[in-house]
Design a protein around this motif. Structure first.
Motif, PDB file in Angstrom:
ATOM      1  N   SER A 104       2.576  -1.203  -2.548  1.00  0.00           N
ATOM      2  CA  SER A 104       2.301  -2.215  -1.522  1.00  0.00           C
ATOM      3  C   SER A 104       2.829  -3.577  -1.955  1.00  0.00           C
ATOM      4  O   SER A 104       3.349  -4.347  -1.136  1.00  0.00           O
ATOM      5  CB  SER A 104       0.794  -2.298  -1.259  1.00  0.00           C
ATOM      6  N   PHE A 105       2.702  -3.874  -3.245  1.00  0.00           N
ATOM      7  CA  PHE A 105       3.234  -5.137  -3.775  1.00  0.00           C
ATOM      8  C   PHE A 105       4.744  -5.202  -3.568  1.00  0.00           C
ATOM      9  O   PHE A 105       5.283  -6.213  -3.102  1.00  0.00           O
ATOM     10  CB  PHE A 105       2.890  -5.251  -5.256  1.00  0.00           C
ATOM     11  N   ASP A 106       5.434  -4.128  -3.902  1.00  0.00           N
ATOM     12  CA  ASP A 106       6.892  -4.100  -3.761  1.00  0.00           C
ATOM     13  C   ASP A 106       7.312  -4.221  -2.301  1.00  0.00           C
ATOM     14  O   ASP A 106       8.350  -4.809  -1.990  1.00  0.00           O
ATOM     15  CB  ASP A 106       7.458  -2.807  -4.349  1.00  0.00           C
ATOM     16  N   ALA A 107       6.493  -3.674  -1.392  1.00  0.00           N
ATOM     17  CA  ALA A 107       6.830  -3.709   0.029  1.00  0.00           C
ATOM     18  C   ALA A 107       6.587  -5.085   0.647  1.00  0.00           C
ATOM     19  O   ALA A 107       7.081  -5.372   1.738  1.00  0.00           O
ATOM     20  CB  ALA A 107       6.009  -2.659   0.789  1.00  0.00           C
ATOM     21  N   ALA A 108       5.835  -5.931  -0.046  1.00  0.00           N
ATOM     22  CA  ALA A 108       5.478  -7.256   0.497  1.00  0.00           C
ATOM     23  C   ALA A 108       6.456  -8.324   0.021  1.00  0.00           C
ATOM     24  O   ALA A 108       6.063  -9.442  -0.294  1.00  0.00           O
ATOM     25  CB  ALA A 108       4.058  -7.614   0.089  1.00  0.00           C
ATOM     26  N   ALA A 109       7.738  -7.968  -0.011  1.00  0.00           N
ATOM     27  CA  ALA A 109       8.749  -8.871  -0.572  1.00  0.00           C
ATOM     28  C   ALA A 109       8.799 -10.217   0.133  1.00  0.00           C
ATOM     29  O   ALA A 109       9.001 -11.249  -0.501  1.00  0.00           O
ATOM     30  CB  ALA A 109      10.123  -8.204  -0.521  1.00  0.00           C
ATOM     31  N   ASP A 110       8.613 -10.219   1.446  1.00  0.00           N
ATOM     32  CA  ASP A 110       8.755 -11.459   2.210  1.00  0.00           C
ATOM     33  C   ASP A 110       7.414 -12.018   2.669  1.00  0.00           C
ATOM     34  O   ASP A 110       7.361 -12.841   3.585  1.00  0.00           O
ATOM     35  CB  ASP A 110       9.654 -11.213   3.431  1.00  0.00           C
ATOM     36  N   ALA A 111       6.342 -11.571   2.055  1.00  0.00           N
ATOM     37  CA  ALA A 111       4.996 -12.027   2.446  1.00  0.00           C
ATOM     38  C   ALA A 111       4.217 -12.397   1.193  1.00  0.00           C
ATOM     39  O   ALA A 111       3.472 -11.580   0.653  1.00  0.00           O
ATOM     40  CB  ALA A 111       4.277 -10.933   3.235  1.00  0.00           C
ATOM     41  N   PRO A 112       4.390 -13.628   0.695  1.00  0.00           N
ATOM     42  CA  PRO A 112       3.745 -14.022  -0.563  1.00  0.00           C
ATOM     43  C   PRO A 112       2.241 -13.818  -0.581  1.00  0.00           C
ATOM     44  O   PRO A 112       1.675 -13.410  -1.596  1.00  0.00           O
ATOM     45  CB  PRO A 112       4.108 -15.503  -0.692  1.00  0.00           C
ATOM     46  N   SER A 165      13.833 -16.197  -2.259  1.00  0.00           N
ATOM     47  CA  SER A 165      13.104 -15.028  -1.791  1.00  0.00           C
ATOM     48  C   SER A 165      12.788 -14.141  -2.964  1.00  0.00           C
ATOM     49  O   SER A 165      13.505 -14.104  -3.960  1.00  0.00           O
ATOM     50  CB  SER A 165      13.956 -14.258  -0.773  1.00  0.00           C
ATOM     51  N   ARG A 166      11.719 -13.376  -2.857  1.00  0.00           N
ATOM     52  CA  ARG A 166      11.301 -12.530  -3.964  1.00  0.00           C
ATOM     53  C   ARG A 166      12.400 -11.552  -4.337  1.00  0.00           C
ATOM     54  O   ARG A 166      12.634 -11.243  -5.491  1.00  0.00           O
ATOM     55  CB  ARG A 166      10.014 -11.795  -3.586  1.00  0.00           C
ATOM     56  N   GLY A 167      13.091 -11.037  -3.327  1.00  0.00           N
ATOM     57  CA  GLY A 167      14.123 -10.051  -3.623  1.00  0.00           C
ATOM     58  C   GLY A 167      15.313 -10.631  -4.358  1.00  0.00           C
ATOM     59  O   GLY A 167      16.017  -9.921  -5.055  1.00  0.00           O
ATOM     60  N   SER A 168      15.567 -11.948  -4.222  1.00  0.00           N
ATOM     61  CA  SER A 168      16.747 -12.524  -4.847  1.00  0.00           C
ATOM     62  C   SER A 168      16.437 -13.207  -6.163  1.00  0.00           C
ATOM     63  O   SER A 168      17.338 -13.600  -6.886  1.00  0.00           O
ATOM     64  CB  SER A 168      17.407 -13.535  -3.890  1.00  0.00           C
ATOM     65  N   ALA A 200      11.343 -12.411 -10.039  1.00  0.00           N
ATOM     66  CA  ALA A 200      10.553 -11.579  -9.140  1.00  0.00           C
ATOM     67  C   ALA A 200      10.741 -10.109  -9.465  1.00  0.00           C
ATOM     68  O   ALA A 200       9.785  -9.328  -9.457  1.00  0.00           O
ATOM     69  CB  ALA A 200      10.955 -11.857  -7.693  1.00  0.00           C
ATOM     70  N   GLY A 201      11.980  -9.719  -9.748  1.00  0.00           N
ATOM     71  CA  GLY A 201      12.218  -8.338 -10.139  1.00  0.00           C
ATOM     72  C   GLY A 201      11.512  -8.003 -11.437  1.00  0.00           C
ATOM     73  O   GLY A 201      11.062  -6.874 -11.633  1.00  0.00           O
ATOM     74  N   ALA A 202      11.405  -8.994 -12.319  1.00  0.00           N
ATOM     75  CA  ALA A 202      10.737  -8.769 -13.601  1.00  0.00           C
ATOM     76  C   ALA A 202       9.275  -8.410 -13.401  1.00  0.00           C
ATOM     77  O   ALA A 202       8.730  -7.576 -14.137  1.00  0.00           O
ATOM     78  CB  ALA A 202      10.853 -10.014 -14.489  1.00  0.00           C
TER      79      ALA A 202
END
Length: 226
Positions: free
Chosen positions: A126-134, A179-182, A186-188
């Motif tokens: 769920s955390f990984d899926a919430a990339a654009d929802a801090p 963004s979290r994905g970029s 965030a990837g760490a």
């Protein structure tokens, strides 16, 4: 009169952030919108934002506006026993969490159940899926750490994590700037979470403690930008 209006605006925006009406990572109303909505001057709005920044509630990006940060952990007679407002407070809380949660991860590696492993894995998915929802990512991040505490089998550890609540998960200020994905950091976070879960799943006590420590030390680095 201006000081009174500033104080009123500070309290109104503080309430909205603490209550979650303006979620961590969400942009505050623009300067013009605040002037119109509250019938105040530009000076009042800027002073209010300055005070909220000083309290660690707001991060301002030049040319992009102001964004809510994780609200402070308020003392309610439980743990933590004092408000967590400043960057120094959050640093101290993360240092304490590193000691507490590293041991919790070690205990979880020894005591976890299959159901608890599944719950922790769901929280990470769920955390990984919430990339654009801090705000949602923060909730799932907390759910994972709570899952580790529950898997430790120590009710006092779980009580402490529950007492702190999701506000113990600090919102790194630069998470609002990319963004979290970029963001490389965030990837760490995802890799660090996965390493903790892998060690717990494998029943590797030492690796679980080390992975949790690595994660929380990394969280401190991301929070402070050091």
């Amino acid at each position: 009169m201006a000081a009174h209006r500033t104080a009123d605006l500070v309290e109104e925006l503080r309430r909205r952030i603490v209550d979650g009406e303006i979620a961590p990572g969400q942009k505050l109303p623009s300067e013009s919108e605040l002037i119109t909505a509250h019938d105040v001057s530009r000076t009042v709005v800027r002073e209010a934002i300055t005070r909220l920044r000083a309290d660690g509630l707001v991060r301002t990006r030049r040319g992009a506006g102001s964004y809510a940060l994780t609200p402070p952990v308020e003392s309610g007679g439980a743990w933590p026993a004092r408000p967590v407002r400043t960057l120094a407070d959050r640093r101290a809380l993360l240092e304490l969490r590193t000691a507490l949660e590293s041991e919790a991860a070690a205990l979880a590696a020894d005591r976890r159940t299959t159901a608890q492993i599944g719950a922790m894995r769901d929280a990470l998915d769920s955390f990984d899926a919430a990339a654009d929802a801090p705000a949602a990512a923060l909730e799932h991040d907390f759910a994972f750490h709570r899952g580790v505490a529950e898997a430790s089998g120590n009710p006092f550890v779980l009580d402490l994590i529950d007492a702190a609540g999701p506000a113990m998960i600090a919102m790194p200020r630069h998470r609002l700037e990319v963004s979290r994905g970029s963001g490389a950091d965030a990837g760490a976070v995802g890799h660090e979470h996965a390493a903790v879960l892998a060690a717990i799943t494998a029943g590797d006590v030492r690796a679980a403690a080390a992975a949790m420590r690595t994660h929380l030390v990394g969280s401190l680095r991301r929070l402070t930008g050091e």
